[in-house]
Design an enzyme around this catalytic site. Structure first.
Site, PDB file in Angstrom:
ATOM      1  N   TYR A  15       0.821  -1.216   0.000  1.00  0.00           N
ATOM      2  CA  TYR A  15       0.000   0.000   0.000  1.00  0.00           C
ATOM      3  C   TYR A  15       0.851   1.262   0.000  1.00  0.00           C
ATOM      4  CZ  TYR A  15      -4.394  -2.475   0.450  1.00  0.00           C
ATOM      5  OH  TYR A  15      -5.490  -3.253   0.199  1.00  0.00           O
ATOM      6  N   TYR A 142     -14.591  -4.428   3.000  1.00  0.00           N
ATOM      7  CA  TYR A 142     -13.226  -4.853   2.677  1.00  0.00           C
ATOM      8  C   TYR A 142     -13.001  -6.231   3.288  1.00  0.00           C
ATOM      9  CZ  TYR A 142      -8.231  -5.434   2.536  1.00  0.00           C
ATOM     10  OH  TYR A 142      -6.986  -5.948   2.309  1.00  0.00           O
ATOM     11  N   ASP A 233     -16.863 -11.936   8.979  1.00  0.00           N
ATOM     12  CA  ASP A 233     -15.431 -11.680   8.809  1.00  0.00           C
ATOM     13  C   ASP A 233     -14.958 -10.922  10.053  1.00  0.00           C
ATOM     14  OD1 ASP A 233     -12.908 -10.804   8.235  1.00  0.00           O
ATOM     15  OD2 ASP A 233     -13.379  -9.965   6.271  1.00  0.00           O
ATOM     16  N   LYS A 262      -5.268 -11.566  12.046  1.00  0.00           N
ATOM     17  CA  LYS A 262      -4.808 -10.405  12.827  1.00  0.00           C
ATOM     18  C   LYS A 262      -4.602 -10.722  14.326  1.00  0.00           C
ATOM     19  CE  LYS A 262      -5.975  -6.812   9.605  1.00  0.00           C
ATOM     20  NZ  LYS A 262      -7.087  -6.637   8.700  1.00  0.00           N
TER      21      LYS A 262
END
Ligand SMILES: *Cc1c(COP(=O)(O)O)cnc(C)c1O
Length: 420
Positions: A15, A142, A233, A262
């Site tokens: 990114y 996302y 999610d 994560k």
């Protein structure tokens, strides 16, 4: 060695528009809520290193468990073989999850956890001879950077170059209040739906959009009644981030499939996990070998990741982590009230350890907002590590952050807002 030059010569960062990018800061160490750069400067990690860190950096308990596991067994093929770290992790995690979550499939990051969920959902119907190939997602969602997870994410800046290659999905807007008529006609119009995927309570990359649990619960209920699979999610929201262990705990209707990464390993190692109900699993359980879930990754069920994930759950108990989360939540709430009075700020939202607000600029809300660079610079000047999404500033600190750490973050924020 000139690390800065070598970094520039060799490494392509995520990114990042490498042209005109600011020089990357070399981080040598981590300690609790801080990372320490090559010059010994201590930076407060207010974004939990891309939302991964929970108990703090280089946590001695996690490091010790990792070392012990590495000496015993670092990895083994997970088909035909199994190991205690994966089994113990699944047993312990099961006690924290909604009761219907019964089966655990490992991968190695958030995108693959989502891919796994999608493939499970599609094949769930395929195995039963039902043609259901459509996915419903929320607008602005996302779900990751691989092709499947991009396909179910919102179309925009991140996906534009790949747009013709992505499969079509059906999106629904997040609404303030549940609208029965909207869903009645929606369900009449759309058929062959395999699943609904959602980031429960907080849409992360969309700009940390926090939305109504009541609305979501009604949506989940109506989809469940219509035999549409629910995929939560929880890659970002899982493991205490939203105040409860999982964001799904805020809703009465529970998902069929859940995705984790994560915070799963407290941010120490890459690991993905997809959990499913018995019903999902049973659609694959058959004498007919073609009904097998032909999916897996080389590092599926990596014992190191599993050992650390298990140790992270132990830490939730040993360190009373939910109490720490509550402290951050209260502290964020107080600061939100204060922020609301500031003329340069709008759209303040807070949920659990997450606080977000937008800075007023002429460019409006946009990921490419020019203000981003100056926001980063300002906070860095105060030894604070944040990564705004355009003009959206958010704090998502590790759970070990102290009241003083947070106070410094708030004070710098006020000073920054006063300065513009
Ligand atoms: C970060 C994220 C992903 C993707 O995880 P990666 O590990 O970056 O591939 C998927 N879903 C959500 C909600 C996320 O926040």
């Amino acid at each position: 060695m000139n690390y800065h030059q070598l970094d520039k010569d060799l490494i392509w960062h995520p990114y990042t528009q490498e042209k005109n990018a600011t020089e990357n800061i070399v981080i040598n160490r981590g300690e609790g809520a801080y990372v320490i750069d090559e010059n010994g400067r201590r930076l407060f990690d207010a974004c939990s290193s891309w939302w991964t860190n929970t108990h703090g950096h280089a946590h001695p308990y996690l490091a010790e468990k990792l070392y012990q596991q590495a000496k015993e067994l670092e990895h083994v093929i997970f088909a035909g073989y199994t190991h205690k770290p994966a089994i113990e992790l699944a047993s312990k995690l099961k006690t924290y999850l909604p009761e219907n979550q019964q089966k655990f499939f490992f991968s190695d990051n958030g995108s693959t956890a989502v891919e796994t969920a999608l493939k499970m959902a599609f094949q769930f119907w395929f195995n039963q001879g039902e043609k259901r190939t459509k996915i419903i997602a929320l607008e602005n969602a996302y779900h990751g950077d691989t092709f499947g997870s991009m396909s179910i994410s919102s179309r925009g800046l991140f996906t534009d170059p790949f747009k013709p290659l992505l499969f079509d999905i059906i999106t629904i807007p997040i609404q303030e209040q549940f609208n029965q008529d909207f869903f009645d006609s929606f369900l009449k119009e759309h058929t062959e739906i395999a699943a609904f995927i959602y980031e429960p309570l907080v849409q992360g990359a969309a700009g940390i959009n926090i939305y109504s649990a009541t609305w979501l619960d009604e949506v989940l209920q109506i989809f469940k009644q219509n035999n549409i699979l629910l995929i939560a999610d929880e890659v970002m929201t899982g493991f205490g981030r939203t105040g409860k262990m999982f964001a799904s705990d805020y809703m009465n209707t529970k998902p069929d499939i859940m995705c984790f990464s994560k915070g799963l390993t407290a941010g120490m190692l890459p690991l993905g996990l997809t959990s499913a109900t018995q019903k999902i699993y049973d659609a694959f359980y058959n004498d007919d070998k073609t009904k097998t879930f032909f999916h897996g990754h080389s590092f599926t069920g990596n014992p190191l990741g599993c050992a650390v994930a298990l140790a992270s759950l132990e830490l939730f108990e040993l360190e009373n982590t939910l109490t720490k989360i509550e402290m951050i939540e209260n502290s964020h709430q107080q600061f939100s009230t204060k922020l609301a009075r500031h003329t340069k700020v709008f759209n303040i939202q807070q949920q659990g350890t997450i606080l977000r607000f937008e800075v007023k600029t002429e460019q409006g809300t946009s990921y490419l907002n020019e203000l981003k660079a100056s926001i980063i610079r300002y906070y860095l000047g105060n030894n604070l590590m944040i990564r705004p999404l355009g003009n959206v500033v958010y704090f998502m600190p590790p759970y070990c952050s102290s009241a003083d750490d947070l106070e410094k973050l708030y004070q710098s924020s006020e000073a920054f807002l006063d300065s513009i």
